[in-house]
Design an enzyme around this catalytic site. Structure first.
Site, short mmCIF file in Angstrom:
data_model
loop_
_atom_site.label_atom_id
_atom_site.label_comp_id
_atom_site.label_asym_id
_atom_site.label_seq_id
_atom_site.Cartn_x
_atom_site.Cartn_y
_atom_site.Cartn_z
N ASP A 37 0.86 -1.19 0.00
CA ASP A 37 0.00 0.00 0.00
C ASP A 37 0.90 1.24 0.00
OD1 ASP A 37 -2.91 1.09 0.53
OD2 ASP A 37 -1.71 1.98 2.13
N HIS A 93 -7.15 -6.21 -1.29
CA HIS A 93 -6.06 -5.25 -1.11
C HIS A 93 -5.02 -5.69 -0.09
CE1 HIS A 93 -4.07 -1.36 -1.06
NE2 HIS A 93 -4.23 -1.29 0.25
#
Length: 328
Positions: free
Chosen positions: A105, A305
């Site tokens: 991320d 994610h």
């Protein structure tokens, strides 16, 4: 007591931030692990023992503003070049000259720029979830302002810009907000196609209004959620959110690197259901030019994610295979 518990070491080292908290396991070539938003060193809990067993010195940091690391007051203290120098300082503080850096991320973007700006320190880079896109192009705030989910919806990065605004949503119920945010971006709990996109805020609304209600993602236990929530309840959210508030400063700071490739050996792993992978598909297609040292690139079908937590065994295999391929 488990082998993992015996071998894990917590320590504080000096860095431009003031102090950086890190968790270390194993001995061998240094692999620095950098987390994203809203996480901590703990997001690498399933990688640390595996990398250690494979013969590496695995070190997961709390990024500046998170956990037990320093939290400077100034918003501009969270610009990218500051975070790059924190990482370089951690390597030095551990008595090493060079390291492999891996990020997820925001951590992927921090890792990429660490490799770009300090190739003397970072000999290889692994990127999880967020592809590398070289500095340059339009000013980020202008790009995000043009993004809309329809009907006047506001993109979450724009929503995060005003100091105090997102904090007012998150901090009254950190645990509940985190649970919803993690669920919104996890493969098994994300909103179904056609539902309002949780990356956007409706006019006058909140991000949380679009988070799914229901069980936690399979990868996230109540204990795991408590670890994250307790840290953010203690520290607040301003430090983590300040990373988003420096994107225009980064654009200016990194102007000399416009269009620059990362030439060190690299790895990319994304989730097939992750908006970061789909929105940045063009960045992945550009890898022959932007990551000429790319060793392998993978998109995990059916994965969201939080890939190193959703698919730890698969990520660990890909990481250790890639690390084994690197020049010593």
């Amino acid at each position: 007591m488990s082998q993992q518990t015996v071998d894990v070491t917590h320590r504080i080292v000096s860095a431009p931030a003031g102090r950086i908290h890190l968790v270390e396991q194993g001995a061998g070539p240094l692999v620095l692990l950098v987390h994203g938003f809203p996480e901590s060193w703990y997001s690498w809990r399933r990688q640390l023992p595996v990398l250690a067993e494979a013969g590496y010195r695995a070190v997961a940091v709390d990024v500046r503003g998170y956990g037990r690391s320093s939290k400077p007051d100034a918003t501009d203290a969270y610009r990218m070049l500051e975070l790059v120098e924190d990482n370089a300082a951690v390597v030095r503080a551990l008595g090493e000259r060079r390291a492999v850096i891996v990020g997820h991320d925001w951590g992927a973007t921090i890792a990429a720029h660490s490799a770009l700006v300090r190739p003397d320190v970072f000999r290889a880079v692994g990127l999880l979830s967020v592809p590398y896109a070289p500095p340059g192009g339009p000013r980020p705030s202008e790009v995000f302002a043009r993004m809309s989910g329809g009907g006047g919806d506001e993109f979450y990065v724009s929503y995060f810009q005003e100091p105090g605004r997102a904090e007012a949503e998150i901090e009254p119920d950190v645990r509940g907000w985190l649970a919803g945010f993690y669920a919104a971006l996890s493969a098994d709990t994300m909103p179904r196609p056609g539902a309002p996109d949780p990356h956007f805020v409706g006019r006058g609304g909140t991000l949380r209004a679009r988070f799914p209600a229901g069980p936690l993602p399979a990868w996230l236990s109540e204990k795991d959620l408590a670890v994250y929530a307790e840290e953010f309840e203690r520290t607040g959210m301003t430090g983590p959110l300040n990373r988003y508030r420096n994107m225009d400063r980064d654009w200016e700071d990194l102007a000399d690197f416009e269009g620059a490739p990362i030439t060190q050996p690299s790895l990319f792993i994304g989730g097939g259901l992750d908006a970061s992978t789909t929105w940045m598909a063009d960045a992945i297609k550009a890898y022959p030019a932007t990551l000429p040292g790319l060793v392998s690139s993978h998109v995990l079908e059916g994965c969201g994610h939080w890939i190193q937590q959703e698919r730890p065994a698969e990520i660990n295999r890909l990481l250790t295979d890639w690390l084994a391929s690197l020049p010593s």
